[in-house]
Design an enzyme around this catalytic site. Structure first.
Site, PDB file in Angstrom:
ATOM      1  N   LYS A  29       0.839  -1.211   0.000  1.00 61.88           N
ATOM      2  CA  LYS A  29       0.000   0.000   0.000  1.00 61.88           C
ATOM      3  C   LYS A  29       0.871   1.257   0.000  1.00 61.88           C
ATOM      4  CE  LYS A  29      -3.481  -0.207   2.781  1.00 61.88           C
ATOM      5  NZ  LYS A  29      -4.683  -0.519   1.987  1.00 61.88           N
ATOM      6  N   ARG A  98      -3.636   2.932   8.372  1.00 67.06           N
ATOM      7  CA  ARG A  98      -3.922   1.698   7.639  1.00 67.06           C
ATOM      8  C   ARG A  98      -2.695   0.798   7.585  1.00 67.06           C
ATOM      9  NH1 ARG A  98      -8.447   2.297   4.073  1.00 67.06           N
ATOM     10  NH2 ARG A  98      -9.248   4.426   4.000  1.00 67.06           N
ATOM     11  N   GLY A 107      -8.227  -7.337   4.224  1.00 68.06           N
ATOM     12  CA  GLY A 107      -9.113  -7.533   5.371  1.00 68.06           C
ATOM     13  C   GLY A 107      -8.495  -8.264   6.536  1.00 68.06           C
ATOM     14  N   MET A 109      -5.719  -7.374   8.358  1.00 74.55           N
ATOM     15  CA  MET A 109      -5.137  -6.536   9.404  1.00 74.55           C
ATOM     16  C   MET A 109      -5.982  -5.273   9.589  1.00 74.55           C
ATOM     17  SD  MET A 109      -1.080  -7.165   8.819  1.00 74.55           S
ATOM     18  CE  MET A 109      -1.162  -6.668   7.114  1.00 74.55           C
ATOM     19  N   ARG A 351      -3.141  -1.367  -6.505  1.00 70.52           N
ATOM     20  CA  ARG A 351      -2.280  -2.546  -6.391  1.00 70.52           C
ATOM     21  C   ARG A 351      -2.536  -3.416  -7.610  1.00 70.52           C
ATOM     22  NH1 ARG A 351      -5.597  -4.696  -1.171  1.00 70.52           N
ATOM     23  NH2 ARG A 351      -7.547  -5.167  -2.222  1.00 70.52           N
ATOM     24  N   HIS A 467      -2.068 -42.694   1.724  1.00 72.28           N
ATOM     25  CA  HIS A 467      -2.150 -43.566   0.552  1.00 72.28           C
ATOM     26  C   HIS A 467      -3.241 -43.088  -0.403  1.00 72.28           C
ATOM     27  CE1 HIS A 467      -3.687 -47.106  -1.681  1.00 72.28           C
ATOM     28  NE2 HIS A 467      -2.408 -47.397  -1.797  1.00 72.28           N
ATOM     29  N   SER A 794      17.632 -41.346  -9.726  1.00 68.35           N
ATOM     30  CA  SER A 794      16.313 -40.727  -9.626  1.00 68.35           C
ATOM     31  C   SER A 794      16.031 -40.531  -8.148  1.00 68.35           C
ATOM     32  CB  SER A 794      15.238 -41.615 -10.262  1.00 68.35           C
ATOM     33  OG  SER A 794      13.985 -40.990 -10.157  1.00 68.35           O
ATOM     34  N   CYS A 862      11.452 -38.427  -8.898  1.00 68.66           N
ATOM     35  CA  CYS A 862      10.178 -39.101  -9.172  1.00 68.66           C
ATOM     36  C   CYS A 862       9.264 -39.131  -7.958  1.00 68.66           C
ATOM     37  CB  CYS A 862      10.421 -40.524  -9.668  1.00 68.66           C
ATOM     38  SG  CYS A 862      11.289 -41.584  -8.490  1.00 68.66           S
ATOM     39  N   TYR A 882      15.481 -33.943 -15.380  1.00 69.93           N
ATOM     40  CA  TYR A 882      14.032 -34.063 -15.553  1.00 69.93           C
ATOM     41  C   TYR A 882      13.345 -34.186 -14.202  1.00 69.93           C
ATOM     42  CZ  TYR A 882      14.463 -39.108 -14.651  1.00 69.93           C
ATOM     43  OH  TYR A 882      14.717 -40.334 -14.072  1.00 69.93           O
TER      44      TYR A 882
END
Length: 910
Positions: A29, A98, A107, A109, A351, A467, A794, A862, A882
């Protein structure tokens, strides 16, 4: 010795001293108020107290040295600029106080308006506000007393923790006495009486009179804003949005401008584009004769922003010009708050606006078309979490559907179906064309068929890494886990929730994003983004701005990314789907999933084998089944690498639970039944029973202890690869040995595997790589040795996290993770996003030492983290080749890999 001079820390900045890039120091702000001031826009004068002051205050409970003097100096400058003095009885300056953190926390604070009013200055405010028409109508007095009652109400609630509902009750009483439901009908006398009532409420709860000294009001309000950083709602919001807890909030002190001075005044909120869809146009709300909190509180109905053109065309035209200028300056959707005071437009805030996931993609594409940003910046403006939201179906809650329970949104999506309580029943009903929801206390590997058949899974136990959650995400199934309000009774095929009983066959609906459970069928909307990824929507020929934007940004992400994206898939169907979603291979094919269902009996025969002949017979029966599985997968992934993990879980998972089996045998013996086979099974289960099976006989240990097990799997892989290659496709198998902790384990398995591969492959041209999963901390720490025997690593980050932290993944989430999150020990579960400092360091060490020993070593991941947006950035940074993830996460990983390349490697155009 000369006395050292103390250099005073700068804690307060005038708006003209800041800019939009100082959000860390001035908060969003304050930084944006400074930016608008420097652009020459009509911003009320003011100053910002920095986040550094807040952090210093929160650390000690006292204002840091020098802050009070700096506030006094800037307040004096503000008074000079306004030609008024704070709380002056004749012509008072009033200010708003503020909050404003680095990241928007709407909203969460505190704000206090009209600071500086007291019993004397309220009279001066009335005189200051009163034009001839106002004085004649008594409007000036009404405005002044309305402003004073607002101050007492906000100050009491915010600064002194007076229950807000008591002020609301007093206001309702005043309106009731006046015979109205509208607070605008209260005149000056009514509001003067309301001020007296508010003061009594304040005294009752604080034991003191409402403070009359304006500077005391200001100082207490500033402290309240500081302290609101650690308010419960702010903490919860930060946790949800992953905002760091140590940033603190800035405080903005701004000269008040008044939208409640009459019909020629008002307040509103505007967006430069539609934050819901991204469409261009005029969006916002306006409320005449009101202050800002009236819009937020919803105490009166607003009118569309377009109505302002009729009410005040001059201000409307000026506002549209400012909106266009701000959007061009920030090069993004802007969210604007403004006030009109007697025809004069004032900008109170701007903003970069929050937006839906769909709007994020659409707006990014629009801004590229308009030449405001390039494609690199467009990629930076969206993220994988937004894309994931767009991929899952969602409920169309057109009617009033009330949830009956709420659990953890473990796997996003929306699903409705008939309740079933067993895997067999799920398969049965699904085969008849029914949609089903599998309801269990918790799932286990035996439930896999039912989970595949079901539209969604609902459990009363477990968390995001249970699981049910992990498997559901892998399959793209909707899942709600840990809905502990539900009492599941599997034998009686029913569950009870909130006094209502749901029996098998009843319909329920579950929302895997929110975790909410509904009774009955809730209509579902399909995802057009998934239809695009599946190939049923052509972005070049469909009138859908979202699909076109997603296609454009995804194409750029693929062009920019360095990381390849593979998938975790165990069946041909999963492999085919992942390939449609853009997967470039399989990074994890779990062979243990191939031993469930009808094949369990063969595994039992293997475990119970009395001699080599029995064992070899069981392995011989499994070999063709495994070979057929791999052939299907290799064909689907034609030309792409497929990493097959040799069987990993402990064999006891394929046997009945020890306690249940012992009871069954004892009962049968009491009845005099022949239980020789059951006794043999019980003996085997007892022999294999382990107190902590996840750290016991599994992975490579199984392959070394059970002769022929790994050999059978290696042969099946090699034979399948040769068959597929000779049929005209290209198989690129990679064999991964799990749970290796010492290079000698891998060397032993590799030696046996290479003999089998050489025998099977011959001159077929098939090349088979052999590597290992790095999931044991010791493997990461001895990676240089292990790389001598491995062609690829991996990282199995699920187990690496479990063993690195000493957590049992199946138990800890429900047991204490909630408390760790509450205390800030975790910002997020380490099973959801990689722990960079601990587990991440193990990954970095293994990558560096492995590549030092073998420069051509391939590196991938993985575990569940392979599809987590934040973790993908870390894996890019570490230099992996990867990531691998579930099919439905492949587009998310592709997008984040592109974003990681742009953000890490940079771009000349940004």
């Amino acid at each position: 010795m000369a006395k050292q001079e103390t250099v005073e820390h700068k804690y307060v900045y005038a708006f003209a001293e800041g800019n939009k890039d100082l959000k860390e120091l001035l908060g969003g702000k304050g930084a944006n108020l400074a930016e608008m001031t420097n652009l020459g826009l009509p911003v009320p004068p003011g100053f910002t107290i920095t986040t550094e002051a807040c952090k210093a205050y929160l650390a000690t409970g006292e204002e840091p040295d020098g802050l009070a003097d700096q506030i006094a100096a800037h307040l004096a400058s503000l008074e000079q600029a306004m030609g008024k003095r704070l709380g002056d009885p004749e012509d008072p300056l009033l200010v708003s106080v503020r909050s404003g953190a680095k990241f928007s926390m709407p909203g969460m604070m505190e704000t206090v308006l009209n600071v500086g009013l007291n019993d004397r200055s309220v009279q001066g405010l009335a005189r200051q506000a009163g034009g001839a028409d106002q004085q004649a109508s008594g409007g000036a007095d009404r405005f002044a007393w309305d402003s004073y009652r607002r101050l007492i109400q906000m100050f009491g609630k915010t600064v002194c923790e007076v229950p807000g509902e008591e002020f609301e009750h007093a206001l309702d009483d005043a309106k009731r006495a006046k015979g109205t439901g509208n607070d605008l009908d209260l005149d000056a006398d009514d509001l003067r009486g309301l001020v007296d009532a508010y003061k009594k409420i304040f005294f009752k709860h604080t034991g003191r009179e409402f403070p009359q000294e304006p500077r005391e009001q200001l100082d207490l309000a500033i402290r309240a804003v500081f302290e609101s950083w650690n308010a419960e709602r702010a903490v919860l919001y930060r946790r949800q949005e992953r905002i760091p807890a140590d940033l603190g909030t800035a405080v903005n002190v701004v000269a008040m401008v008044f939208g409640n001075l009459g019909p020629d005044s008002g307040t509103g909120v505007a967006f430069t584009r539609d934050p819901a869809s991204g469409a261009q146009g005029i969006y916002g709300d306006y409320l005449a004769n009101a202050q800002g909190e009236d819009v937020v509180a919803g105490i009166r109905n607003t009118v569309p922003l377009q109505e302002l053109e009729r009410l005040d065309k001059k201000s409307y035209d000026e506002l549209l010009g400012i909106m266009a200028r701000l959007e061009g300056h920030y090069k993004d959707l802007c969210d604007i708050e403004f006030t009109i005071e007697r025809g004069k437009l004032w900008m109170l805030q701007t903003r970069v606006g929050k937006r839906t996931a769909a709007a994020a993609f659409v707006i990014a594409g629009q801004l590229v078309d308009e030449g405001l940003i390039d494609l690199d910046e467009a990629l930076h403006r969206v993220n994988g979490a937004q894309l994931a939201q767009l991929m899952f179906p969602r409920f169309r809650l057109d009617h009033e559907f009330q949830p009956v329970a709420k659990g953890i949104g473990a796997s996003p999506g929306a699903a409705s179906g008939k309740v079933v309580f067993t895997s067999a029943r799920a398969v049965e009903l699904a085969a008849e064309g029914e949609s089903v929801i599998l309801v269990r206390r918790e799932t286990n590997p035996d439930d896999l068929n039912g989970m595949i058949a079901a539209q969604g899974i609902l459990t009363s136990r477990g968390g995001k890494t249970s699981h049910a959650a992990v498997v559901a995400r892998g399959m793209g199934k909707t899942c709600v886990s840990g809905a502990d309000e539900i009492d599941v009774n599997v034998p009686q095929r029913r569950f009870v929730v909130g006094g209502q009983t749901v029996v098998e066959g009843d319909i329920v609906s579950i929302d895997g994003t929110t975790g909410k459970v509904y009774l009955g069928e809730v209509p579902v909307m399909p995802s057009e983004v998934v239809q695009y990824f599946e190939g049923s929507l052509d972005p070049e020929h469909v009138d859908n701005a979202l699909v076109r934007a997603v296609h454009r940004i995804m194409s750029h992400a693929d062009a920019r990314r360095r990381l390849a994206v593979r998938t975790n898939a165990d069946t041909g169907a999963d492999a085919a789907r992942a390939r449609r979603f853009g997967a470039e291979g399989i990074g994890l094919c779990r062979t243990e999933h191939m031993f469930l269902g009808d094949r369990r009996e063969l595994v039992e025969r293997l475990i119970l084998a009395r001699d080599n002949a029995d064992r070899e017979a069981a392995l011989a029966a499994l070999l063709p089944l495994q070979r057929a599985d791999f052939e299907e997968i290799f064909r689907e992934m034609d030309g792409m690498p497929v990493t097959v993990r040799l069987i990993d879980p402990p064999l006891h998972e394929f046997l009945p639970p020890l306690e249940q089996l012992a009871v069954n045998v004892a009962v049968a013996q009491e009845r005099g039944e022949d239980v020789a086979q059951e006794e043999a099974l019980l003996a085997a289960v007892r022999r294999m029973h382990e107190e902590n099976p996840m750290l016991g006989l599994r992975g490579v240990r199984l392959g070394l202890v059970i002769p022929g097990l790994f050999a059978m799997q290696v042969r099946a892989i090699a034979e399948a690869a040769v068959t597929v290659t000779r049929s005209g496709a290209v198989a690129r198998p990679e064999i991964m040995v799990p749970l290796v902790g010492a290079v000698q384990e891998l060397e032993t398995v590799r030696a046996e595997a290479e003999k089998i591969i050489a025998e099977v492959v011959g001159d077929s041209g098939v090349e088979v790589l052999i590597g290992t999963m790095i999931e044991v901390p010791r493997a990461a720490l001895t990676a240089g040795q292990i790389a001598e025997a491995a062609q690829f690593f991996s990282f199995g980050t699920n187990d690496l996290t479990q063993m690195g932290w000493g957590f049992s993944r199946d138990d800890v989430e429900g047991a204490f993770f909630w408390r760790y999150l509450e205390l800030g020990i975790f910002g997020i579960s380490p099973f959801e996003s990689i722990d960079r400092d601990g587990v991440g360091r193990l990954v970095r060490i293994a990558a560096e030492e492995g590549r030092a020993a073998r420069p051509e070593l391939k590196l991938g991941v993985c575990g569940e983290h392979g599809g987590d947006p934040e973790s993908v950035h870390f894996f890019h940074e570490v230099g992996l080749d990867y990531v691998s993830c579930s099919p439905f996460r492949v587009p998310v990983a592709r997008l984040e890999a592109g974003r990681a390349a742009v953000e890490t490697d940079g771009s000349d155009s940004r």
